[in-house]
Design a protein around this motif. Structure first.
Motif, PDB file in Angstrom:
ATOM      1  N   ARG A 182       2.158   1.553  -3.432  1.00  0.00           N
ATOM      2  CA  ARG A 182       1.221   2.290  -4.432  1.00  0.00           C
ATOM      3  C   ARG A 182       1.114   4.023  -4.237  1.00  0.00           C
ATOM      4  O   ARG A 182       0.740   4.513  -5.103  1.00  0.00           O
ATOM      5  CB  ARG A 182      -0.255   1.470  -4.218  1.00  0.00           C
ATOM      6  CG  ARG A 182      -1.232   1.924  -5.176  1.00  0.00           C
ATOM      7  CD  ARG A 182      -2.399   1.277  -5.004  1.00  0.00           C
ATOM      8  NE  ARG A 182      -3.060   1.701  -3.862  1.00  0.00           N
ATOM      9  CZ  ARG A 182      -3.998   2.700  -3.626  1.00  0.00           C
ATOM     10  NH1 ARG A 182      -3.972   3.438  -4.551  1.00  0.00           N
ATOM     11  NH2 ARG A 182      -4.422   3.066  -2.587  1.00  0.00           N
ATOM     12  N   SER A 239       1.898   6.580  -6.753  1.00  0.00           N
ATOM     13  CA  SER A 239       0.741   7.505  -7.198  1.00  0.00           C
ATOM     14  C   SER A 239       1.193   9.106  -7.076  1.00  0.00           C
ATOM     15  O   SER A 239       1.005  10.147  -7.924  1.00  0.00           O
ATOM     16  CB  SER A 239      -0.445   7.300  -6.402  1.00  0.00           C
ATOM     17  OG  SER A 239      -0.858   5.948  -6.886  1.00  0.00           O
ATOM     18  N   PRO A 242       1.055  -3.372  -8.977  1.00  0.00           N
ATOM     19  CA  PRO A 242       0.012  -2.423  -8.521  1.00  0.00           C
ATOM     20  C   PRO A 242      -1.336  -3.040  -8.230  1.00  0.00           C
ATOM     21  O   PRO A 242      -2.051  -2.431  -7.225  1.00  0.00           O
ATOM     22  CB  PRO A 242       0.234  -1.334  -9.545  1.00  0.00           C
ATOM     23  CG  PRO A 242       1.359  -1.585 -10.447  1.00  0.00           C
ATOM     24  CD  PRO A 242       1.820  -3.079 -10.012  1.00  0.00           C
ATOM     25  N   ALA A 276      -1.610  -4.406  -4.715  1.00  0.00           N
ATOM     26  CA  ALA A 276      -1.569  -3.549  -3.765  1.00  0.00           C
ATOM     27  C   ALA A 276      -3.053  -2.752  -3.538  1.00  0.00           C
ATOM     28  O   ALA A 276      -3.754  -2.850  -2.671  1.00  0.00           O
ATOM     29  CB  ALA A 276      -0.754  -2.343  -3.907  1.00  0.00           C
ATOM     30  N   ARG A 311       0.806  -1.010  -0.034  1.00  0.00           N
ATOM     31  CA  ARG A 311       0.059  -0.040   0.020  1.00  0.00           C
ATOM     32  C   ARG A 311       0.853   1.348   0.036  1.00  0.00           C
ATOM     33  O   ARG A 311       0.562   2.229  -0.628  1.00  0.00           O
ATOM     34  CB  ARG A 311      -0.760  -0.066   1.371  1.00  0.00           C
ATOM     35  CG  ARG A 311      -1.706   1.093   1.266  1.00  0.00           C
ATOM     36  CD  ARG A 311      -2.964   1.000   2.190  1.00  0.00           C
ATOM     37  NE  ARG A 311      -3.616   2.340   2.341  1.00  0.00           N
ATOM     38  CZ  ARG A 311      -3.417   3.366   3.325  1.00  0.00           C
ATOM     39  NH1 ARG A 311      -2.608   3.184   4.050  1.00  0.00           N
ATOM     40  NH2 ARG A 311      -3.980   4.217   3.180  1.00  0.00           N
ATOM     41  N   LYS A 319      -3.955   1.507 -14.266  1.00  0.00           N
ATOM     42  CA  LYS A 319      -4.070   2.387 -13.077  1.00  0.00           C
ATOM     43  C   LYS A 319      -5.237   3.133 -13.358  1.00  0.00           C
ATOM     44  O   LYS A 319      -5.901   3.326 -12.240  1.00  0.00           O
ATOM     45  CB  LYS A 319      -2.817   3.520 -13.037  1.00  0.00           C
ATOM     46  CG  LYS A 319      -1.594   2.713 -12.603  1.00  0.00           C
ATOM     47  CD  LYS A 319      -0.337   4.073 -12.878  1.00  0.00           C
ATOM     48  CE  LYS A 319       0.929   3.326 -12.614  1.00  0.00           C
ATOM     49  NZ  LYS A 319       1.886   4.390 -12.705  1.00  0.00           N
TER      50      LYS A 319
END
Length: 562
Positions: free
Chosen positions: A101, A105, A292, A295, A98, A168
């Protein structure tokens, strides 16, 4: 004006020109200041982008090493770890994913803002790839009782996209739908409409008011009073999706109705004519890494599965708290841990379980905590601040406003750093404000012990004051009884047989003033020294045995007290 010159037309024209020049100078100065601010902001933005770019490896390298080591430890069949250690490492792995990620981001967001995020476009079977990505979320959705419908028939031609960015986009929209949908399901569809590939992600959630829709794609925005499974996150998800869609030359829109859910639509033009030629490749790019997605799903699986009854925004009235029962064993402390993050609840519960005399209960948000308190009053509440439905401050207010729960100590946990955050928590009535996540386990245990000890001392003092008040009231009732009695009565205390109290009839019988109160019997009434009564009083005190005698039609009752 000059006193030596008449205000004629020429002189008035001079003043007009002077005023115009002053205005022009002020305008020029304002423009110069605005240009200077723009240059400073641009320099600051470049410095910020350079900072994020320079530390990207500093973030990602240790995260990669941590995740790699965790994977090796959990998959090591030759030297398997004990089950408790595996559970701890699995917790670390989920939250490191997490963290990775979130870091990715934020870094990507900074790169987009600086125009440094370069897409790698290539033709892709978008329908098949979208269906594959949606399937990653099937387990997380079914765990919460939601259905997933995927409707992605083949398109007539490939679509040029950056596969990693498209992943994403899909994962962010699915994660958003899961967070705000509590009943029904989520539908993912991909269709060709008017020369565009249109992706729609719809959830049967509560929906949003029309006034909220224009703000959805604003950075760091979260709709107030909206039911959700978690309040965690940076608030950049939808804004990040919009930036990625715009990099593809597309657009994203949202439709929502209160009580009917929300639908997000992403429209991408077919072909590659709308894309920069230097960023388009003929071959399909390498498949994106699955981390990703892992996560996203790992975080979503930690959200509570149940649907809340109704939203509670910052201005909502706190729920009514019923008066629960205290634990039967007053010596054993019961602690209620309130946090919407399942891993955090479990972590704090395991820390507090180190004290065997403590019983630890948990709740996922403020409303669930109030329901728990209504069943049985805890000795202490340990609550996160930012939670869905009813946050920590709302829970604190509800507990303090109810006389039955107002004395329960409340300790607030938060990731908000700074002295002002601590002052805010204490001003709102928190008994302690434990900052900052992450916190040390020893500090948490010490603060909880201190609060429990302080509460017990306060309760003991309250009980002592109550007992003293009851004793004074009892003494007053006893004095009133003696004073209004039609019989002469006196109270003697101590080995010296001091006269503690005597009513007016007894004082009249003795022929003594009230000044004899507090004196020993022998000193107050020396004329009775030759009588047997003083010796009888001393005998009663020494033996504790009462003496009852009858003399001249009157009953004499003598009882001793130490």
């Amino acid at each position: 004006m000059s006193a030596r010159r008449a205000l004629d037309a020429a002189y008035a024209l001079f003043f007009d020109l002077l005023a115009g020049t002053t205005t022009a100078l002020a305008t020029a100065r304002t423009l110069a200041e605005e240009r200077a601010r723009a240059v400073a902001l641009a320099a600051l933005d470049r410095a910020k982008t350079a900072f994020f770019s320079n530390i990207s490896h500093a973030f990602r390298t240790p995260l990669t090493l941590v995740l790699g080591s965790l994977d090796d430890a959990l998959a090591d069949g030759a030297h398997p770890l004990p089950a408790p250690q595996q559970e701890r490492l699995a917790l670390v792995q989920r939250n490191t994913l997490r963290l990775q990620r979130l870091v990715n981001s934020l870094l990507d967001f900074a790169r987009i803002g600086a125009g440094r995020l370069q897409a790698d476009f290539a033709p892709l079977d978008l329908a098949a790839y979208t269906a594959e990505l949606a399937g990653v979320f099937r387990t997380a959705l079914e765990k919460t009782g939601l259905a997933l419908e995927v409707d992605c028939p083949p398109l007539r031609a490939p679509v040029c996209v950056d596969a990693g960015m498209w992943e994403k986009i899909v994962f962010n929209l699915l994660s958003n739908a899961l967070e705000f949908t509590f009943a029904g399901g989520v539908r993912v569809s991909l269709r060709e409409e008017d020369g565009q590939a249109v992706l729609r992600v719809a959830g049967t959630g509560e929906g949003l008011a029309a006034a909220e829709l224009p703000k959805l794609f604003t950075r760091f925005y979260r709709a107030e009073g909206t039911r959700s499974r978690s309040y965690e996150g940076s608030g950049t998800g939808l804004a990040f999706v919009q930036e990625l869609v715009q990099l593809h030359g597309g657009a994203i829109t949202a439709e929502s109705r209160v009580g009917q859910g929300s639908t997000f639509a992403v429209r991408l033009p077919l072909g590659a004519a709308h894309l920069p030629a230097e960023q388009v490749r003929d071959a399909r790019p390498a498949a994106p890494l699955p981390s990703p997605g892992a996560a996203f799903v790992a975080e979503a699986q930690q959200w509570p599965a149940g649907a809340p009854a109704e939203p509670a925004g910052p201005g909502a009235a706190p729920a009514e708290v019923a008066a629960g029962a205290r634990p039967a064993d007053e010596a054993a402390a019961t602690i209620l841990v309130v946090d919407d993050n399942a891993d955090m609840r479990g972590y704090v519960q395991r820390i507090l379980a180190r004290e065997p005399q403590w019983t630890v209960r948990t709740a996922a948000d403020g409303l669930q905590a109030l329901e728990d308190v209504a069943q049985q009053l805890p000795d202490l509440v340990l609550s996160d601040v930012v939670m869905p439905r009813l946050d920590g401050f709302g829970l604190l207010q509800a507990l303090k406003q109810n006389p039955d729960t107002a004395r329960i100590p409340v300790v607030l946990l938060s990731a908000r750093a700074g002295e002002e955050a601590t002052v805010e928590g204490l001003d709102k009535g928190a008994d302690d404000y434990l900052l900052v996540k992450p916190f040390a386990a020893r500090e948490l245990l010490a603060r909880v012990r201190t609060q429990l000890a302080t509460t017990r001392t306060r309760q003991d003092n309250t009980r002592l004051r109550f007992a003293e008040g009851e004793l004074r009231a009892s003494e007053q009732r006893y004095r009133t009884l003696i004073e209004e009695s039609p019989v002469a009565m006196a109270l003697y205390l101590g080995p010296e047989i001091r006269i503690q109290y005597a009513n007016a009839l007894m004082l009249g019988y003795w022929g003594k003033p009230a000044a004899v109160l507090g004196l020993s019997f022998r000193k107050a009434l020396p004329e009775l020294e030759s009588q047997p009564f003083p010796a009888l009083l001393e005998q009663v005190y020494a033996t504790g045995q009462p003496y009852v005698g009858v003399r001249q039609a009157a009953t004499l009752l003598v009882a001793g007290a130490s």
